[in-house]
Write a protein that holds these residues in place. Structure first.
Motif, PDB file in Angstrom:
ATOM      1  N   ARG A 124     -19.100  15.051 -39.524  1.00  0.00           N
ATOM      2  CA  ARG A 124     -18.369  16.070 -40.291  1.00  0.00           C
ATOM      3  C   ARG A 124     -17.461  16.904 -39.402  1.00  0.00           C
ATOM      4  N   LYS A 125     -17.934  17.158 -38.180  1.00  0.00           N
ATOM      5  CA  LYS A 125     -17.141  17.955 -37.241  1.00  0.00           C
ATOM      6  C   LYS A 125     -16.079  17.106 -36.533  1.00  0.00           C
ATOM      7  N   LYS A 126     -16.041  15.826 -36.861  1.00  0.00           N
ATOM      8  CA  LYS A 126     -15.114  14.859 -36.270  1.00  0.00           C
ATOM      9  C   LYS A 126     -15.327  14.691 -34.765  1.00  0.00           C
ATOM     10  N   ASP A 127     -16.561  14.853 -34.343  1.00  0.00           N
ATOM     11  CA  ASP A 127     -16.942  14.594 -32.951  1.00  0.00           C
ATOM     12  C   ASP A 127     -17.596  13.216 -32.931  1.00  0.00           C
ATOM     13  N   TYR A 128     -16.756  12.201 -32.902  1.00  0.00           N
ATOM     14  CA  TYR A 128     -17.218  10.832 -33.082  1.00  0.00           C
ATOM     15  C   TYR A 128     -18.025  10.318 -31.889  1.00  0.00           C
TER      16      TYR A 128
ATOM     17  N   ARG B  89     -20.153  12.046 -29.956  1.00  0.00           N
ATOM     18  CA  ARG B  89     -21.529  12.530 -30.082  1.00  0.00           C
ATOM     19  C   ARG B  89     -22.237  11.851 -31.246  1.00  0.00           C
ATOM     20  N   ALA B  90     -21.524  11.642 -32.339  1.00  0.00           N
ATOM     21  CA  ALA B  90     -22.119  10.958 -33.488  1.00  0.00           C
ATOM     22  C   ALA B  90     -22.561   9.550 -33.096  1.00  0.00           C
ATOM     23  N   ALA B  91     -21.709   8.863 -32.350  1.00  0.00           N
ATOM     24  CA  ALA B  91     -22.054   7.508 -31.903  1.00  0.00           C
ATOM     25  C   ALA B  91     -23.253   7.540 -30.957  1.00  0.00           C
TER      26      ALA B  91
END
Length: 171
Positions: free
Chosen positions: A134-138, A140-142
């Protein structure tokens, strides 16, 4: 599994009984009552109201769960297993309220404590991945998704992980 108010009532009644048994010189029963009072106090600090909050959370009563969690004045005093559930439940309550910063904070703390099983640990990481998506921090999401995949997870969680991975690839 008592609220703070209920514990105080039980302790009050137990103190009265303790005084009565001491006045009657029945020291064996007085010792048992004293032990019970000690266990109630110990349980307040080490166990808290986390189990009752979990019941409210599973019943989708988020306000009730939050009220029970707020009764715990110092979460650092909770036992390791209870602290993990405290943070997990509080993170879900904040997530339900769309307060993503607080939810992320609670989920990150929950990753440091043991949970019921590996699937629960993976669910926490999936929540963190969703928040970062949601925060577009891809990146960290990955990273959270990769870490979640190392645990033994259910097929439902596996499907969620795959959806998050596809969202990351789209971005």
């Amino acid at each position: 599994m008592l609220t703070k108010k209920a514990r105080l009532w039980v302790i009050g009644i137990a103190v009265i009984l303790l005084g009565w048994t001491i006045s009657k010189q029945v020291y064996e029963i007085a010792a048992v009552i004293g032990l019970g009072i000690g266990l109630l106090i110990w349980g307040y600090f080490r166990e808290g109201t986390v189990v009752m909050a979990a019941r409210e959370f599973h019943a989708k009563n988020y306000d009730g769960a939050e009220e029970l969690l707020k009764e715990i004045e110092d979460p650092d005093r909770l036992g390791r297993h209870r602290r993990g559930f405290y943070e997990f439940i509080y993170g879900n309550v904040e997530l339900h309220r769309h307060n993503y910063e607080e939810a992320e904070k609670h989920f990150q703390i929950a990753t440091r404590f043991p949970l019921r099983n590996q699937n629960d640990k993976a669910i926490v990481l999936v929540h963190l991945a969703n928040i970062n998506l949601r925060k577009k921090d891809y990146e960290r999401a990955a990273a959270y998704v990769e870490r979640a995949k190392t645990f033994k997870i259910s097929s439902r969680v596996k499907n969620i992980v795959e959806k998050i991975e596809s969202e990351i690839k789209k971005a």
